[in-house]
Design an enzyme around this catalytic site. Structure first.
Site, PDB file in Angstrom:
ATOM      1  N   ARG A 164       0.838  -1.211   0.000  1.00  9.73           N
ATOM      2  CA  ARG A 164       0.000   0.000   0.000  1.00  9.73           C
ATOM      3  C   ARG A 164       0.874   1.264   0.000  1.00  9.73           C
ATOM      4  O   ARG A 164       0.562   2.242   0.662  1.00  9.73           O
ATOM      5  CB  ARG A 164      -0.932   0.036   1.216  1.00  9.73           C
ATOM      6  CG  ARG A 164      -2.019  -1.012   1.221  1.00  9.73           C
ATOM      7  CD  ARG A 164      -3.018  -0.767   0.103  1.00  9.73           C
ATOM      8  NE  ARG A 164      -4.219  -1.578   0.234  1.00  9.73           N
ATOM      9  CZ  ARG A 164      -4.355  -2.826  -0.175  1.00  9.73           C
ATOM     10  NH1 ARG A 164      -3.331  -3.445  -0.771  1.00  9.73           N
ATOM     11  NH2 ARG A 164      -5.494  -3.462  -0.042  1.00  9.73           N
ATOM     12  N   SER A 239     -10.912  -0.708   2.492  1.00 10.59           N
ATOM     13  CA  SER A 239     -10.237  -0.772   3.798  1.00 10.59           C
ATOM     14  C   SER A 239      -9.943   0.649   4.261  1.00 10.59           C
ATOM     15  O   SER A 239      -9.298   1.408   3.534  1.00 10.59           O
ATOM     16  CB  SER A 239      -8.911  -1.507   3.688  1.00 10.59           C
ATOM     17  OG  SER A 239      -9.096  -2.775   3.140  1.00 10.59           O
ATOM     18  N   GLU A 335      -5.578   4.104   5.754  1.00  9.72           N
ATOM     19  CA  GLU A 335      -5.077   3.936   4.393  1.00  9.72           C
ATOM     20  C   GLU A 335      -5.639   5.072   3.526  1.00  9.72           C
ATOM     21  O   GLU A 335      -5.041   5.464   2.541  1.00  9.72           O
ATOM     22  CB  GLU A 335      -5.551   2.566   3.915  1.00  9.72           C
ATOM     23  CG  GLU A 335      -5.449   2.342   2.463  1.00  9.72           C
ATOM     24  CD  GLU A 335      -6.009   0.986   2.029  1.00  9.72           C
ATOM     25  OE1 GLU A 335      -5.454  -0.037   2.430  1.00  9.72           O
ATOM     26  OE2 GLU A 335      -6.978   0.980   1.275  1.00  9.72           O
TER      27      GLU A 335
END
Ligand code: EPU
Length: 339
Positions: A164, A239, A335
């Protein structure tokens, strides 16, 4: 180039948060984008791609620019016998691109089916799911400098992809707008990746023994639809937090206390712990506070049940973060980008 004054951003973020920007311009070509970047200071602009990785907590006192270039082109550069290089415009919807690949029998992105967002924003956080990350199929991307509007090509190495993560989130954060991505895809013998448990089980249930890329894509769509809310029906940003990655030493302490904790090795000395499990154990799964909530099938996903404000969702995120810290001593980091 179309510009709207005092524009609502509700339709441009998958959380469906209704805040306004000073105006909103949709750009459909690189020169259009370059013109805006040359006219305005980078600090006055708010760039929006698919809007799937942002939480808007207040009105945006900036000029919003929606990246809306479309198109596909095969790149005529040397590549393997079994490969194709496909250049895709940054404004293409990610899942539409995946379906385009399945239709044309281009392999590599089938495991990344149904991820919200656009092609141009996918490299920023190196999107990943079901055992595949964008970096596995990335050849290069083009991006325009926000400072002076020049176009630059970034190779796989330049992007410094991690979990990520990429150079566009670290040293070059907010400095470039990605306008196209070129992918390295397979054309004949595809590498079918079914190692991620749920894919294998889904294919077995359907008695598929030699899966095609379409079979894998369909399986991923089925798994995601069962677990993750559809942003068109219920606002969310996938997420909300990243899964924490901790040292094996820290993990062994945690394991003594919680022997049932799910975990996955990362290299030889780190362990990834599912944030969804931590949040569920902290008691938040399926909880709802007004219209801000935690998804009932995947606790890593925060949702807008209708009219939640960005602030309400952010308050909930902070509360979850605090509880997880108190209970497990682990800090879960968002995130999504919070504005
Ligand atoms: N789990 C729970 N409770 C939950 C959710 C998860 O206990 O509410 C535990 C279970 O043990 C489960 C494990 O966590 O087996 C892993 O869950 P899952 O397979 O759903 O994966 P994840 O680690 O929670 C990551 C990505 C997802 C991606 C899936 C599948 C991150 C931050 N998220 O989630 O990506 O779809 O793997 O590969 O890495 C996204 O980024 O928006 C996204 C949805």
């Amino acid at each position: 180039m179309d510009t709207r004054k005092k524009a609502s951003l509700k339709e441009y973020n998958t959380f469906g948060i209704d805040v306004q920007a000073l105006d909103l311009t949709s750009v459909t070509s690189v020169p259009e984008l370059q013109r805006i970047l040359q006219e305005k200071d980078p600090s006055e602009l708010f760039i929006i791609g698919g809007g799937s990785n942002m939480l808007l907590t207040q009105n945006i006192d900036k000029y919003a620019v929606h990246i809306n270039m479309k198109g596909y082109a095969i790149v005529d550069l040397p590549c393997g016998e079994n490969e194709i290089l496909l250049k895709v415009a940054g404004g293409e919807n990610w899942h539409d691109f995946v379906l385009y690949c399945i239709d044309n029998n281009y392999g590599g992105v089938e495991n990344l089916s149904l991820i919200p967002g656009n092609v141009g924003t996918a490299p920023i956080q190196n999107i990943g799911a079901y055992g595949v990350e964008l970096k596995d199929v990335f050849y290069e991307c083009e991006a325009v400098s926000r400072a002076d509007g020049t176009l630059k090509t970034f190779s796989l190495k330049d992007c410094m992809f991690g979990y990520r993560d990429s150079v566009f989130k670290t040293t070059l954060k907010d400095q470039y707008v990605i306008t196209s991505v070129t992918f390295r895809l397979t054309t004949k013998e595809h590498t079918i990746k079914t190692a991620y448990g749920a894919i294998a089980t889904t294919l077995q249930e359907q008695k598929i023994v030699a899966p095609t890329i379409k079979n894998v894509s369909d399986a991923v769509i089925k798994i995601r639809q069962a677990k993750l809310p559809d942003p068109k029906k219920i606002g969310n940003s996938g997420s909300f937090f990243k899964n924490p990655v901790i040292s094996t030493t820290d993990f062994s302490e945690l394991y003594k206390k919680y022997p049932e904790i799910p975990h996955y090795p990362v290299g030889s000395d780190q362990i990834k712990v599912p944030g969804g499990w931590l949040i569920e154990q902290a008691g938040f799964k399926g909880k709802r506070y007004g219209d801000a909530g935690v998804h009932d099938k995947q606790a890593l996903v925060l949702v807008n049940h209708g009219n939640a404000t960005g602030e309400e969702i952010w308050d909930l995120a902070l509360r979850i973060q605090e509880e997880v810290k108190t209970k497990f001593g682990l800090v879960i980091i968002p995130e999504v980008n919070v504005f």
